[in-house]
Design an enzyme around this catalytic site. Structure first.
Site, PDB file in Angstrom:
ATOM      1  NE  ARG A   1      49.112  -4.715   9.304  1.00 21.27           N
ATOM      2  CZ  ARG A   1      48.355  -5.787   9.113  1.00 21.27           C
ATOM      3  NH1 ARG A   1      48.212  -6.684  10.086  1.00 21.27           N
ATOM      4  NH2 ARG A   1      47.738  -5.978   7.956  1.00 21.27           N
TER       5      ARG A   1
ATOM      6  CD  GLN B   1      55.013   0.423   2.644  1.00 20.98           C
ATOM      7  OE1 GLN B   1      55.189   1.531   2.149  1.00 20.98           O
ATOM      8  NE2 GLN B   1      54.425  -0.564   1.989  1.00 20.98           N
TER       9      GLN B   1
ATOM     10  CB  ILE C   1      40.666   1.660   9.418  1.00 24.94           C
ATOM     11  CG1 ILE C   1      39.187   1.375   9.675  1.00 24.94           C
ATOM     12  CG2 ILE C   1      41.394   0.457   8.843  1.00 24.94           C
ATOM     13  CD1 ILE C   1      38.374   1.177   8.402  1.00 24.94           C
TER      14      ILE C   1
ATOM     15  CG  ASP D   1      37.401   4.324   6.600  1.00 26.36           C
ATOM     16  OD1 ASP D   1      38.179   4.620   5.671  1.00 26.36           O
ATOM     17  OD2 ASP D   1      36.550   3.413   6.522  1.00 26.36           O
TER      18      ASP D   1
ATOM     19  CB  SER E   1      51.477  -0.164  -5.832  1.00 30.10           C
ATOM     20  OG  SER E   1      51.816  -1.494  -6.189  1.00 30.10           O
TER      21      SER E   1
ATOM     22  CE1 TYR F   1      47.182  -2.141  -3.501  1.00 31.48           C
ATOM     23  CE2 TYR F   1      48.666  -2.835  -5.246  1.00 31.48           C
ATOM     24  CZ  TYR F   1      48.472  -2.310  -3.998  1.00 31.48           C
ATOM     25  OH  TYR F   1      49.555  -1.952  -3.229  1.00 31.48           O
TER      26      TYR F   1
ATOM     27  CE  LYS G   1      48.181   1.207  -3.782  1.00 30.25           C
ATOM     28  NZ  LYS G   1      48.521   2.060  -2.618  1.00 30.25           N
TER      29      LYS G   1
ATOM     30  CB  VAL H   1      56.889  -3.724   1.422  1.00 29.82           C
ATOM     31  CG1 VAL H   1      57.608  -3.110   2.627  1.00 29.82           C
ATOM     32  CG2 VAL H   1      57.004  -2.798   0.212  1.00 29.82           C
TER      33      VAL H   1
END
Length: 266
Positions: free
Chosen positions: A16, A18, A38, A76, A156, A169, A173, A202
């Protein structure tokens, strides 16, 4: 004629958002797609809706409905053997590999010292180690094909400007930038370009359907603003436009392409 006629793109996280949009638009422009997701809850600490196997099936349906060719499997990114087999089967079916879009990733929220061990390691393992495994699985096939090509890693804006309550996160990134820079230098002589894309918000479930993200924005809003109040959330097409540009820009490698409404400048 399509922009990518006769070419093959490997895309992670295609169920789903991007990833689906990248897959569909590459297919519409003539590329065969090798894809994976995944398509399940990656970790209990995720606070936004996970992709499902039905989502992955819908991506396949949309690509085929558009006349595209696709080999897609549920798996995965942390499973290197799975990715290597998928790449091998995709190359056997489609004959080559030209583009890699390392898109899969997860997000969790929490203060640095309050994150559980799982919250930190799961995010780093999926976002950073999983992306390295994507490169390890795909680069040999690109080299063997001998066509050059492009690798686009979705990082990101949190990889350019660390965000509060996003220690795992942001760390993952930021790490992708180093991974991409190294690969760009190594692959330059092989005519393979490597670039990163750095989105802010996004319009995807991760981007707009996470209640913990809203709480973080309300508490630490001074760290999250963008310059473009009239356009606060990017569309998935905005991101695919960037991926397409980097996939075709012969003179661009090692770049860090920000689709962030100016958020990293605030």
């Amino acid at each position: 004629m399509g922009q990518f006629d006769g070419q093959v793109a490997y895309i992670t996280g295609i169920a789903r958002g991007q990833g689906r949009n990248h897959a569909l638009r590459f297919a519409k422009e003539g590329a065969a797609v090798i894809g994976m997701d995944i398509a399940d809850r990656v970790a209990d600490h995720m606070t936004y809706p996970p992709a499902t196997s039905d989502d992955l099936a819908e991506t396949v349906r949309l690509v085929e409905e558009a006349g595209g060719k696709i080999l897609a499997r549920q798996g995965d990114t942390r499973d290197l053997a799975f990715q290597q087999q998928l790449v091998a089967d995709g190359v056997a079916q489609f004959g080559r590999l030209d583009h890699v879009i390392a898109n899969a990733g997860i997000l969790t929220w929490g203060l640095t010292w309050e994150l559980t061990e799982e919250q930190f390691t799961d995010v780093v393992d999926v976002n950073l180690v999983g992306t390295w495994k994507t490169l390890k699985a795909t680069i040999p096939a690109m080299l063997e094909a001998g066509n050059g090509g492009s690798i686009v890693i979705i990082s990101s804006c949190a990889g350019m400007k660390a965000m509060p309550a996003q220690a795992s996160y942001s760390a993952s990134k930021f790490g992708l930038r180093g991974l991409a820079q190294t690969a760009a230098k190594e692959l330059g002589p092989e005519k393979i370009r490597v670039n990163t894309v750095h989105p802010y918000a996004v319009n995807t479930p991760m981007g707009v359907e996470d209640p913990e993200g809203l709480k973080a924005f309300q508490k630490w809003g001074r760290h999250f603003p963008s310059i473009m109040d009239h356009y606060p959330v990017a569309s998935v097409d905005d991101l695919t436009d960037a991926v397409f540009y980097l996939s075709t820009a012969a003179a661009v490698t090692g770049s860090e392409f920000q689709i962030d409404m100016g958020a990293t400048k605030v």
